[in-house]
Design a protein around this motif. Structure first.
Motif, PDB file in Angstrom:
ATOM      1  N   PHE A   6       0.834  -1.197   0.000  1.00  0.00           N
ATOM      2  CA  PHE A   6       0.000   0.000   0.000  1.00  0.00           C
ATOM      3  C   PHE A   6       0.870   1.249   0.000  1.00  0.00           C
ATOM      4  O   PHE A   6       1.985   1.242   0.526  1.00  0.00           O
ATOM      5  N   ARG A   7       0.326   2.299  -0.576  1.00  0.00           N
ATOM      6  CA  ARG A   7       0.911   3.640  -0.396  1.00  0.00           C
ATOM      7  C   ARG A   7       0.063   4.349   0.655  1.00  0.00           C
ATOM      8  O   ARG A   7      -1.172   4.338   0.583  1.00  0.00           O
ATOM      9  N   CYS A   8       0.733   4.961   1.617  1.00  0.00           N
ATOM     10  CA  CYS A   8       0.039   5.672   2.687  1.00  0.00           C
ATOM     11  C   CYS A   8       0.578   7.096   2.771  1.00  0.00           C
ATOM     12  O   CYS A   8       1.792   7.294   2.888  1.00  0.00           O
ATOM     13  N   ASP A   9      -0.310   8.065   2.694  1.00  0.00           N
ATOM     14  CA  ASP A   9       0.070   9.465   2.869  1.00  0.00           C
ATOM     15  C   ASP A   9      -0.321   9.877   4.277  1.00  0.00           C
ATOM     16  O   ASP A   9      -1.512   9.828   4.648  1.00  0.00           O
ATOM     17  N   VAL A  10       0.680  10.269   5.070  1.00  0.00           N
ATOM     18  CA  VAL A  10       0.487  10.505   6.503  1.00  0.00           C
ATOM     19  C   VAL A  10       0.837  11.952   6.862  1.00  0.00           C
ATOM     20  O   VAL A  10       1.552  12.625   6.122  1.00  0.00           O
ATOM     21  N   PRO A  11       0.316  12.442   7.999  1.00  0.00           N
ATOM     22  CA  PRO A  11       0.558  13.843   8.371  1.00  0.00           C
ATOM     23  C   PRO A  11       2.009  14.157   8.699  1.00  0.00           C
ATOM     24  O   PRO A  11       2.429  15.316   8.619  1.00  0.00           O
ATOM     25  N   GLU A  12       2.777  13.148   9.110  1.00  0.00           N
ATOM     26  CA  GLU A  12       4.177  13.362   9.471  1.00  0.00           C
ATOM     27  C   GLU A  12       4.875  12.007   9.460  1.00  0.00           C
ATOM     28  O   GLU A  12       4.226  10.956   9.347  1.00  0.00           O
ATOM     29  N   TRP A  13       6.193  12.019   9.597  1.00  0.00           N
ATOM     30  CA  TRP A  13       6.957  10.783   9.690  1.00  0.00           C
ATOM     31  C   TRP A  13       7.692  10.764  11.015  1.00  0.00           C
ATOM     32  O   TRP A  13       8.462  11.675  11.324  1.00  0.00           O
ATOM     33  N   SER A  14       7.424   9.749  11.812  1.00  0.00           N
ATOM     34  CA  SER A  14       8.023   9.635  13.143  1.00  0.00           C
ATOM     35  C   SER A  14       7.894   8.187  13.586  1.00  0.00           C
ATOM     36  O   SER A  14       7.212   7.370  12.943  1.00  0.00           O
ATOM     37  N   THR A  15       8.556   7.847  14.689  1.00  0.00           N
ATOM     38  CA  THR A  15       8.399   6.498  15.230  1.00  0.00           C
ATOM     39  C   THR A  15       6.953   6.251  15.643  1.00  0.00           C
ATOM     40  O   THR A  15       6.434   5.135  15.489  1.00  0.00           O
ATOM     41  N   ASP A  16       6.272   7.270  16.160  1.00  0.00           N
ATOM     42  CA  ASP A  16       4.873   7.117  16.545  1.00  0.00           C
ATOM     43  C   ASP A  16       4.004   6.794  15.333  1.00  0.00           C
ATOM     44  O   ASP A  16       3.106   5.944  15.398  1.00  0.00           O
ATOM     45  N   VAL A  17       4.240   7.481  14.221  1.00  0.00           N
ATOM     46  CA  VAL A  17       3.463   7.230  13.002  1.00  0.00           C
ATOM     47  C   VAL A  17       3.747   5.831  12.466  1.00  0.00           C
ATOM     48  O   VAL A  17       2.841   5.133  11.999  1.00  0.00           O
ATOM     49  N   ALA A  18       5.001   5.402  12.537  1.00  0.00           N
ATOM     50  CA  ALA A  18       5.342   4.054  12.084  1.00  0.00           C
ATOM     51  C   ALA A  18       4.606   3.005  12.911  1.00  0.00           C
ATOM     52  O   ALA A  18       4.076   2.020  12.368  1.00  0.00           O
ATOM     53  N   ALA A  19       4.547   3.201  14.224  1.00  0.00           N
ATOM     54  CA  ALA A  19       3.827   2.265  15.089  1.00  0.00           C
ATOM     55  C   ALA A  19       2.332   2.292  14.801  1.00  0.00           C
ATOM     56  O   ALA A  19       1.671   1.242  14.727  1.00  0.00           O
ATOM     57  N   TRP A  20       1.778   3.486  14.644  1.00  0.00           N
ATOM     58  CA  TRP A  20       0.358   3.646  14.326  1.00  0.00           C
ATOM     59  C   TRP A  20       0.015   2.935  13.022  1.00  0.00           C
ATOM     60  O   TRP A  20      -0.954   2.168  12.943  1.00  0.00           O
ATOM     61  N   THR A  21       0.828   3.148  11.995  1.00  0.00           N
ATOM     62  CA  THR A  21       0.589   2.529  10.691  1.00  0.00           C
ATOM     63  C   THR A  21       0.647   1.013  10.793  1.00  0.00           C
ATOM     64  O   THR A  21      -0.193   0.295  10.223  1.00  0.00           O
ATOM     65  N   THR A  22       1.627   0.505  11.523  1.00  0.00           N
ATOM     66  CA  THR A  22       1.742  -0.939  11.716  1.00  0.00           C
ATOM     67  C   THR A  22       0.488  -1.500  12.358  1.00  0.00           C
ATOM     68  O   THR A  22      -0.072  -2.524  11.906  1.00  0.00           O
ATOM     69  N   GLU A  23       0.023  -0.850  13.390  1.00  0.00           N
ATOM     70  CA  GLU A  23      -1.138  -1.346  14.113  1.00  0.00           C
ATOM     71  C   GLU A  23      -2.409  -1.246  13.273  1.00  0.00           C
ATOM     72  O   GLU A  23      -3.285  -2.119  13.337  1.00  0.00           O
ATOM     73  N   VAL A  24      -2.527  -0.192  12.479  1.00  0.00           N
ATOM     74  CA  VAL A  24      -3.692  -0.045  11.598  1.00  0.00           C
ATOM     75  C   VAL A  24      -3.801  -1.249  10.669  1.00  0.00           C
ATOM     76  O   VAL A  24      -4.889  -1.844  10.506  1.00  0.00           O
ATOM     77  N   PHE A  25      -2.683  -1.636  10.047  1.00  0.00           N
ATOM     78  CA  PHE A  25      -2.750  -2.730   9.079  1.00  0.00           C
ATOM     79  C   PHE A  25      -2.852  -4.089   9.751  1.00  0.00           C
ATOM     80  O   PHE A  25      -3.521  -4.992   9.244  1.00  0.00           O
ATOM     81  N   ALA A  26      -2.232  -4.259  10.898  1.00  0.00           N
ATOM     82  CA  ALA A  26      -2.394  -5.510  11.634  1.00  0.00           C
ATOM     83  C   ALA A  26      -3.852  -5.705  12.027  1.00  0.00           C
ATOM     84  O   ALA A  26      -4.419  -6.804  11.885  1.00  0.00           O
TER      85      ALA A  26
END
Length: 272
Positions: free
Chosen positions: A228-248
Motif C-alpha cells: 500500500f501507499r500511505c500518505d500521513v501527516p508526518e513521519w516519526s516512530t509514533d506514526v510508524a507504530a500507528w501505521t503498523t497497528e492499523v494494518f495488523a
C-alpha cells in the motif's frame, strides 16, 4: 508465563541512520557503562512499567517478556537495522470472576522503548520499521485507533510524508485476493488522517529497511501478499507504530487470521 506458544512471538525493528553523540563513549566509560540495545531496552521498559525482568510473586503483568534485542550501530552513514527486540506476549493476568478482553498489541510501547534507547546513544534518522505480530494475541483495536488518529491531525502540514507498507502472510490465507477489503478496513481505522491506496505488484519492497530483517526465522513461511501507499501527516516512530497497528488490525478483522503476519513500513525516498 506458560502458554505463550510460537504464535505469541513479537519482533519489532527500527531502521535508519544513527549519529552517535560525540561524548557518549567518554561518558559511558567514566560511568563504567557499555550499554547495548538489550540493556537499554530492558531498563526503559521497566521505567515505563511495561515489562520487567524482576522475579515477583505474583508475576508482573508484563505487556511483553524480553527474549533478545540487538542492533547495528556501524557509523558509515548507511541505513542500518539500528535496534530490534524479540519478545513474547504473555496472556494477561485475570482476576477471579473478571474476564479481560484481549489486549491491544504493544507495538507503540516496544517502538517507544527502542526509539528511547537509540536517542540516548545519538541522533536518529528513521527510515523504516518492521514488525512480526501474532494476530492470535491481538484484541480489537478500533476504539484505541479512533483516539490515536486525532493526535496525528495536530501536525505541521509541511511535515506530510509518503510511506510504503507491505504485509506478508501464510500463502494459505490468500491475502492478495482481499487487498481491496484490507485497504477499506485500514481507511476506516485511520479516520481520514491517512490516505491509503493499493500498490501493485504486491511483492513490492518497502524502502528504508536494512536486510535481513530480525525475526526471519520466526517469519519463515510468510510470503509478500499486500502493498500500500500511505500518505500521513508526518513521519516519526509514533506514526510508524500507528501505521503498523492499523494494518495488523485491518488484516485481523478481514481474515480472522490467528497466525503471525509481517508488516513493514518504509519512508518513500529512503535509501537502504
Amino acid at each position: 508465563m506458560s502458554g505463550n506458544g510460537p504464535d505469541a512471538t513479537l519482533v519489532v525493528g527500527l531502521h535508519g541512520v544513527l549519529d552517535r553523540h560525540p561524548w557518549i563513549d567518554r561518558v559511558g566509560a567514566g560511568a563504567g557503562l557499555d550499554e547495548d540495545v538489550f540493556g537499554l531496552a530492558v531498563k526503559r521498559a521497566a521505567a515505563y512499567a511495561w515489562s520487567s525482568t524482576a522475579l515477583t510473586d505474583p508475576p508482573a503483568d508484563n505487556l511483553w517478556d524480553h527474549h533478545d534485542a540487538d542492533g547495528d550501530w556501524t557509523p558509515d552513514g548507511r541505513v542500518r537495522q539500528l535496534a530490534w527486540l524479540h519478545a513474547s506476549l504473555p496472556r494477561p493476568l485475570n482476576l477471579p470472576g473478571h474476564k479481560r478482553r484481549a489486549r491491544r498489541l504493544p507495538v507503540l510501547p516496544v517502538v517507544t522503548v527502542l526509539a528511547d534507547a537509540l536517542r540516548r546513544i545519538g541522533t536518529v534518522r528513521l527510515t523504516g520499521t518492521h514488525a512480526l505480530v501474532p494476530l492470535h494475541r491481538a484484541g480489537d483495536a478500533r476504539i484505541e485507533l479512533a483516539e490515536v488518529a486525532d493526535w496525528f491531525a495536530l501536525a505541521d502540514p509541511a511535515a506530510a510524508a509518503s510511506l510504503t507498507v507491505t504485509v506478508s502472510a501464510p500463502p494459505s490465507v490468500r491475502l492478495a485476493a482481499r487487498a481491496a477489503e484490507v485497504c477499506a478496513a485500514a481507511r476506516e481505522r485511520t479516520y481520514r488522517r491517512m490516505a491509503v491506496t493499493v500498490r501493485k505488484p504486491a511483492g513490492v519492497t518497502a524502502p528504508g529497511l536494512a536486510r535481513p530483517l530480525a525475526g526471519t526465522v520466526q517469519a519463515e513461511g510468510l510470503r509478500p501478499a499486500l502493498a500500500f501507499r500511505c500518505d500521513v501527516p508526518e513521519w516519526s516512530t509514533d506514526v510508524a507504530a500507528w501505521t503498523t497497528e492499523v494494518f495488523a488490525d485491518a488484516v485481523r478483522a478481514v481474515t480472522g487470521l490467528s497466525g503471525p503476519v509481517l508488516v513493514t513500513v518504509g519512508h518513500n525516498g529512503s535509501e537502504a
